[in-house]
Design an enzyme around this catalytic site. Structure first.
Site, PDB file in Angstrom:
ATOM      1  N   ASP A 135      10.803  -2.254   7.408  1.00 47.68           N
ATOM      2  CA  ASP A 135      10.962  -3.164   6.151  1.00 47.68           C
ATOM      3  C   ASP A 135      12.051  -2.960   5.856  1.00 47.68           C
ATOM      4  O   ASP A 135      13.108  -1.960   5.735  1.00 47.68           O
ATOM      5  CB  ASP A 135      10.200  -2.344   5.127  1.00 47.68           C
ATOM      6  CG  ASP A 135       8.935  -2.542   5.120  1.00 47.68           C
ATOM      7  OD1 ASP A 135       7.919  -3.504   5.043  1.00 47.68           O
ATOM      8  OD2 ASP A 135       7.941  -1.344   5.215  1.00 47.68           O
ATOM      9  N   GLY A 174       3.359   3.618  -0.659  1.00 48.33           N
ATOM     10  CA  GLY A 174       2.717   4.603  -1.514  1.00 48.33           C
ATOM     11  C   GLY A 174       1.829   3.881  -2.614  1.00 48.33           C
ATOM     12  O   GLY A 174       1.150   4.537  -3.592  1.00 48.33           O
ATOM     13  N   ASP A 214      -0.519  -5.788   5.155  1.00 48.43           N
ATOM     14  CA  ASP A 214       0.612  -4.691   4.708  1.00 48.43           C
ATOM     15  C   ASP A 214       0.666  -4.150   3.271  1.00 48.43           C
ATOM     16  O   ASP A 214       0.832  -5.167   2.444  1.00 48.43           O
ATOM     17  CB  ASP A 214       2.177  -5.417   5.041  1.00 48.43           C
ATOM     18  CG  ASP A 214       3.023  -4.303   5.019  1.00 48.43           C
ATOM     19  OD1 ASP A 214       2.737  -3.214   4.465  1.00 48.43           O
ATOM     20  OD2 ASP A 214       4.399  -4.612   5.007  1.00 48.43           O
TER      21      ASP A 214
END
Length: 209
Positions: free
Chosen positions: A31, A141, A171
């Site tokens: 990312d 998270g 994702d």
């Protein structure tokens, strides 16, 4: 089913990448955020370009930036299998898809949770992958957004109907429970903290398959 392990939540990127190289994970998901499209946890490009020193795994690049052309050129020099950018971040979608393909890399379009899946349909004949965000992008998270299941199901049905060989990648918030909600509709699942915050990367990867 292929697994792409995100390193966004990793405390030590090099250690996580080295350990992932010892597993059967299919890709390392990178990312990239520079605060021009969204704000979030940033990993400097100078760190990311060293990943190939730690692992031979192919990279699944997710650009969360509005400076897309600039970073396509940078990441094309790495061991990238896919470079995906956000449809919400640009009005030059066709040009950027072509640029990625010119580097011999598969091109993907990403959509945020609130974006209508209809927006990607005009480009499905030109791209290789659709990345559907199942969390709000920027930080690892987060919890899986349940409405994602209907989104991936709708896209899968459309691709099958039109006989389009575009991969679906999901994702965000993927673990051994949420993966069961989407795995029958998708080709790749990205999982981050579920894998990299554990003591046994391979065990977690295997539990997703």
């Amino acid at each position: 089913m292929k697994i792409s392990a995100s390193i966004l939540s990793s405390k030590k990127i090099d250690v996580a990448v080295k350990e992932l190289s010892l597993t059967d994970v299919d890709y390392i998901h990178v990312d990239f955020i520079d605060d021009t499209f969204i704000n979030g946890k940033k990993i400097p490009f100078r760190k990311l370009k060293k990943i190939s020193k730690y692992s031979p795994k192919r990279l699944d690049i997710h650009l969360m930036t509005s400076n897309i052309k600039k970073y396509i050129k940078k990441f094309a020099s790495l061991n990238a299998e896919y470079i995906t950018f956000h449809i919400e971040a640009t009005d030059k979608v066709e040009e950027l898809i072509e640029l990625i393909h010119n580097y011999g890399i598969h091109a993907g379009l990403a959509i945020n949770p609130e974006t209508d899946i209809e927006k990607v349909k005009p480009y499905l004949n030109d791209i290789d992958l659709v990345l559907i965000m199942s969390v709000n992008p920027g930080y690892g998270g987060q919890s899986f957004i349940p409405e994602t299941v209907e989104t991936v199901k709708t896209l899968r049905e459309y691709l099958n109907k039109e006989n389009l060989k575009v991969l679906i990648n999901v994702d965000g918030g993927i673990n051994n429970e949420t993966s069961n909600e989407v795995k029958k509709y998708v080709d790749i699942m990205v999982s981050g903290s579920y894998i990299t915050n554990s003591d046994n990367f391979q065990e977690k990867i295997s539990s997703l398959r």
